[in-house]
Motif scaffolding. Structure first.
Motif, PDB file in Angstrom:
ATOM      1  N   MET A   1       0.834  -1.200   0.000  1.00 23.92           N
ATOM      2  CA  MET A   1       0.000   0.000   0.000  1.00 23.92           C
ATOM      3  C   MET A   1       0.871   1.255   0.000  1.00 23.92           C
ATOM      4  N   THR A   2       0.483   2.271  -0.781  1.00 22.78           N
ATOM      5  CA  THR A   2       1.181   3.554  -0.797  1.00 22.78           C
ATOM      6  C   THR A   2       0.182   4.671  -0.521  1.00 22.78           C
TER       7      THR A   2
ATOM      8  N   ARG B   1      -7.428   5.921  -4.760  1.00 22.03           N
ATOM      9  CA  ARG B   1      -8.537   4.990  -4.500  1.00 22.03           C
ATOM     10  C   ARG B   1      -9.727   5.726  -3.878  1.00 22.03           C
ATOM     11  N   ALA B   2      -9.453   6.720  -3.071  1.00 27.07           N
ATOM     12  CA  ALA B   2     -10.517   7.488  -2.419  1.00 27.07           C
ATOM     13  C   ALA B   2     -11.148   8.512  -3.356  1.00 27.07           C
ATOM     14  N   GLY B   3     -10.538   8.735  -4.516  1.00 27.40           N
ATOM     15  CA  GLY B   3     -11.094   9.684  -5.464  1.00 27.40           C
ATOM     16  C   GLY B   3     -10.526  11.083  -5.337  1.00 27.40           C
ATOM     17  N   TYR B   4      -9.359  11.185  -4.697  1.00 26.79           N
ATOM     18  CA  TYR B   4      -8.731  12.496  -4.507  1.00 26.79           C
ATOM     19  C   TYR B   4      -7.338  12.494  -5.162  1.00 26.79           C
ATOM     20  N   SER B   5      -6.589  13.551  -4.896  1.00 31.09           N
ATOM     21  CA  SER B   5      -5.247  13.654  -5.466  1.00 31.09           C
ATOM     22  C   SER B   5      -4.312  12.657  -4.778  1.00 31.09           C
ATOM     23  N   ARG B   6      -3.213  12.367  -5.426  1.00 38.71           N
ATOM     24  CA  ARG B   6      -2.222  11.435  -4.875  1.00 38.71           C
ATOM     25  C   ARG B   6      -1.564  11.988  -3.612  1.00 38.71           C
ATOM     26  N   SER B   7      -1.615  13.283  -3.448  1.00 38.89           N
ATOM     27  CA  SER B   7      -0.919  13.901  -2.313  1.00 38.89           C
ATOM     28  C   SER B   7      -1.803  14.119  -1.084  1.00 38.89           C
ATOM     29  N   LEU B   8      -3.129  13.904  -1.222  1.00 40.40           N
ATOM     30  CA  LEU B   8      -4.016  14.243  -0.106  1.00 40.40           C
ATOM     31  C   LEU B   8      -3.765  13.374   1.126  1.00 40.40           C
ATOM     32  N   ALA B   9      -3.526  12.074   0.943  1.00 42.48           N
ATOM     33  CA  ALA B   9      -3.295  11.193   2.086  1.00 42.48           C
ATOM     34  C   ALA B   9      -2.047  11.613   2.850  1.00 42.48           C
ATOM     35  N   THR B  10      -1.018  12.014   2.124  1.00 42.19           N
ATOM     36  CA  THR B  10       0.202  12.492   2.779  1.00 42.19           C
ATOM     37  C   THR B  10      -0.072  13.785   3.542  1.00 42.19           C
ATOM     38  N   ALA B  11      -0.824  14.692   2.923  1.00 41.54           N
ATOM     39  CA  ALA B  11      -1.145  15.949   3.590  1.00 41.54           C
ATOM     40  C   ALA B  11      -2.010  15.730   4.818  1.00 41.54           C
TER      41      ALA B  11
ATOM     42  N   PHE C   1      -2.412  12.690   6.715  1.00 41.97           N
ATOM     43  CA  PHE C   1      -1.894  11.799   7.757  1.00 41.97           C
ATOM     44  C   PHE C   1      -0.397  11.951   7.994  1.00 41.97           C
ATOM     45  N   GLY C   2       0.324  12.469   7.042  1.00 46.71           N
ATOM     46  CA  GLY C   2       1.749  12.717   7.220  1.00 46.71           C
ATOM     47  C   GLY C   2       2.634  11.562   6.836  1.00 46.71           C
ATOM     48  N   SER C   3       2.248  10.342   7.175  1.00 50.38           N
ATOM     49  CA  SER C   3       3.085   9.178   6.875  1.00 50.38           C
ATOM     50  C   SER C   3       2.221   7.922   6.806  1.00 50.38           C
ATOM     51  N   LYS C   4       2.780   6.903   6.196  1.00 47.24           N
ATOM     52  CA  LYS C   4       2.084   5.620   6.081  1.00 47.24           C
ATOM     53  C   LYS C   4       1.831   4.971   7.446  1.00 47.24           C
ATOM     54  N   PRO C   5       2.806   4.923   8.371  1.00 46.77           N
ATOM     55  CA  PRO C   5       2.535   4.371   9.704  1.00 46.77           C
ATOM     56  C   PRO C   5       1.438   5.125  10.442  1.00 46.77           C
ATOM     57  N   LYS C   6       1.364   6.442  10.262  1.00 43.93           N
ATOM     58  CA  LYS C   6       0.321   7.202  10.926  1.00 43.93           C
ATOM     59  C   LYS C   6      -1.054   6.849  10.375  1.00 43.93           C
TER      60      LYS C   6
END
Length: 269
Positions: free
Chosen positions: A37-38, A45-55, A57-62
């Motif tokens: 998972m990235t 997958r959520a229907g947003y930009s590729r950068s939104l999850a990073t913005a 949650f900050g990180s994959k572990p978070k």
């Protein structure tokens, strides 16, 4: 005038996007595992930009931590047992197990994510193993408390070991979940858990059905084996017509008359 307590449009959109990102992360963990998972894939997958999850949650572990929090809160026994006040221990256990069974139809997504995360906990994923170890320890402790309450109120057999029985219940639940994940077409979790719940109630419950008079060990009636025999039964006193009666003169061995064989012959004329 707008109510200051009502969320504004930005808050509503932010909360909705967060829920969708968490759900997308759960979908990807189920489909390809946490390692594959990235954050970019989660956003898409959520229907947003590729950068939104990073913005967000900050990180994959978070993000993983938030996902596990979601699952743990969903499966909290405090939530599942909120309507069991006044029930005895055995019935409380039945309600809990029935809700878990029904979740396979009511909320299969959270179950699938929970089991996927459990399998991931066996891998070298930082903190995930400890999270699920604690999750199961808490679950076992609460189950044991329910069983202990049942022993105290008389609804559960006093000889039951609460900790051991709680562990056995969790092991059965996890086994059904594993089979469901492994072979969903060939596994009916509703039927399997319905059978398990009934077996569990019979095993733990006090006052199991007593044997009826028709069961083994009943007191035998006069018609049963060992009854007192009537004159018509074997060993009755024999009547004169029976074997060994006293023979009449017409019977074998009677005294022969002069006309019979061997009578005295007349002198010749």
């Amino acid at each position: 005038m707008a109510n200051p307590n009502e969320p504004n449009g930005h808050q509503v959109r932010s909360e909705r996007s967060t829920r969708l990102l968490i759900r997308a992360a759960g979908d990807l963990v189920v489909e390809c595992g946490y390692q594959m998972m990235t954050l970019a894939a989660v956003g898409e997958r959520a229907g947003y930009s590729r950068s939104l999850a990073t913005a967000r949650f900050g990180s994959k572990p978070k993000l993983l931590e938030v996902l596990v929090d979601e699952i743990e809160e969903h499966w909290s026994l405090d939530t599942e047992l909120s309507d069991t006040d006044g029930l005895h221990g055995l019935e409380t256990l039945r309600v809990l197990l029935t809700k878990i069974r029904d979740a396979y139809e009511r909320d299969p997504w959270s179950l699938a994510v929970m089991y996927a995360l459990m399998f991931e906990a066996l891998r070298p994923v930082p903190d995930l193993r400890a999270r699920f170890e604690n999750f199961h320890r808490d679950f076992r402790s609460q189950l044991a408390s329910i069983i202990r309450t049942g022993i105290e109120d008389g609804s559960i057999e006093p000889g039951v070991d609460p900790e051991q029985q709680a562990t056995a219940i969790i092991a059965h639940l996890r086994g059904v979940g594993y089979l469901w994940q492994l072979d969903p077409e060939g596994t009916d979790p509703i039927a399997l858990l319905t059978l398990f719940i009934e077996q569990c109630m019979q095993h733990l419950g006090r006052g199991r059905r007593r044997k009826t008079p028709s069961s083994t060990g009943q007191r035998k009636t006069p018609s049963s084996a060992g009854q007192r025999k009537t004159p018509s039964s074997t060993g009755q006193r024999k009547t004169p017509s029976s074997t060994g009666q006293r023979k009449t003169p017409s019977s074998a061995g009677q005294r022969k008359t002069p006309s019979s064989a061997g009578q005295r012959k007349n002198r010749p004329a």
